[in-house]
Design a protein around this motif. Sequence first.
Motif, short mmCIF file in Angstrom:
data_model
loop_
_atom_site.label_atom_id
_atom_site.label_comp_id
_atom_site.label_asym_id
_atom_site.label_seq_id
_atom_site.Cartn_x
_atom_site.Cartn_y
_atom_site.Cartn_z
N CYS A 14 38.33 34.50 86.77
CA CYS A 14 37.94 33.75 87.95
C CYS A 14 36.89 34.46 88.78
N TYR A 50 34.34 34.66 92.29
CA TYR A 50 34.65 34.57 93.72
C TYR A 50 33.44 33.94 94.41
N PHE A 51 33.59 32.66 94.80
CA PHE A 51 32.50 31.92 95.41
C PHE A 51 32.55 32.09 96.93
N ASP A 83 29.24 28.37 98.67
CA ASP A 83 29.26 27.26 97.71
C ASP A 83 28.05 27.23 96.79
N ALA A 87 28.53 34.82 91.79
CA ALA A 87 29.96 34.72 92.09
C ALA A 87 30.77 35.77 91.33
N LYS A 134 32.99 38.72 92.89
CA LYS A 134 34.38 38.98 92.49
C LYS A 134 34.61 40.47 92.30
N LEU A 192 43.58 32.62 95.71
CA LEU A 192 42.27 31.99 95.46
C LEU A 192 42.55 30.62 94.87
N HIS A 217 38.60 28.53 93.31
CA HIS A 217 37.56 29.41 92.77
C HIS A 217 37.50 29.33 91.24
N LYS A 242 35.88 26.06 90.01
CA LYS A 242 34.42 26.14 90.11
C LYS A 242 33.85 27.04 89.00
N THR A 243 34.57 28.11 88.68
CA THR A 243 34.13 29.00 87.62
C THR A 243 34.08 28.27 86.27
#
Length: 406
Positions: A144, A146-147, A150, A157, A161, A325, A328, A331-332
């Motif tokens: 995962c 980390y955004f 956005d 990202a 992370k 989280l 996140h 989105k990943t």
Amino acid sequence: MKPILDFVLKKFIQVGVLRVTFSDGTVHIYRGTKPGLEAGLHLKTKQAERSLVINSGLAFGEEYMAGELSPEGCTLETLMRVLMANIMEGGHVFEEIEDRLRYFARPLKGLNSLKKSRRNVAHHYDLNGRLYDLFLDKDRQYSCAYFAHDDMTLEEAQTAKKRHIASKLKLDRPGLEVLDIGCGWGGLALTLAKDYGATVVGITLSKEQLEEARRRVGEEGLEGQVRFELMDYRNVRHQFDRVVSVGMFEHVGKAQFERYFRGIKDCLRPDGIALVHSIGRTDGPGTTNAWLQKYIFPGGYSPALSETLAAVERSGLWVTDCEILRLHYAKTIAEWRKRFDANRQKIIDLYDERFVRMFELYLIGSELAFRLQGHMNFQIQLTRSVDALPLTRDYMYETEHKASEV
């Protein structure tokens, strides 16, 4: 089996609409009482119909891989959204029976011995390395991101992370010894060495990952600072200032939870700090989907915080911080899917159509698990000593902000 499947689907579809074309050409429409998406499903053989009745959790994926069922008039994602929305609504008697059987079998499924763990890891992580280059970021971060914003790219990202994790490890002086359990292709270990001056030992059970990680050490000129070993966490016999484990706890298995956290405690010096980053579930202990267990992550299980923290408590470690989280990972995976789709033909050439169908089903299902089914990621910071860290989290924010400005 068609009459039985028809009966099941009438009970099952409570949200949205599912239009099913059966193998004999007849079309049945199942309308839920609650609004939702509309999707179509084509069952091309009687075998597909029979399998869905006997073991739907396994059969849907297997029949899709074989081309015996397919979405009709919609995308695979839309079809899966409709099916997963109805599973969340309560499913049906067959689904409940399958889930109960999987739950009672958890102790056996989670018995990941040293030999079995190596085999499980090889199943997924020893695939051709070119595959991962076609959908991951350049650092091959297979966990995962980390955004923080956005509009971040996947690369940004994933870098964020690593900064986020480093801030929780409190790498406040050069030369700290770090153990990276489940180091993947080495990206985090190399970052901790280059950017924070740490001395890192990374361990993995994947021969493919080990080879690539060692190659990268030489490429970065970090031979005296980073080394990677083919080793199980249960065989580590050294204490470190810091221990980090990203995306590995999901592969431990329920039966090994206590052993895992006892191992972290044993690997930590008295004033040491550990950070565990894992997929989790918000709805309490559960089971792993039968298809995912068989084809993607044998021995894998996404833990609930309740059973995770219970194991931590029995280990004698302090939980000094816990962060959830939420979207996140959704989105990943969405970014991975875009890259996978863009390179679909290259992946077909690397493997075949069946493999591509399997992998796209895995990626779509995983993304929707985070969007619709309560999956999330958690980061748990652990220490052996009550006073190993400052009493506030300010040091995390300050370290992360400073690193982001470099």
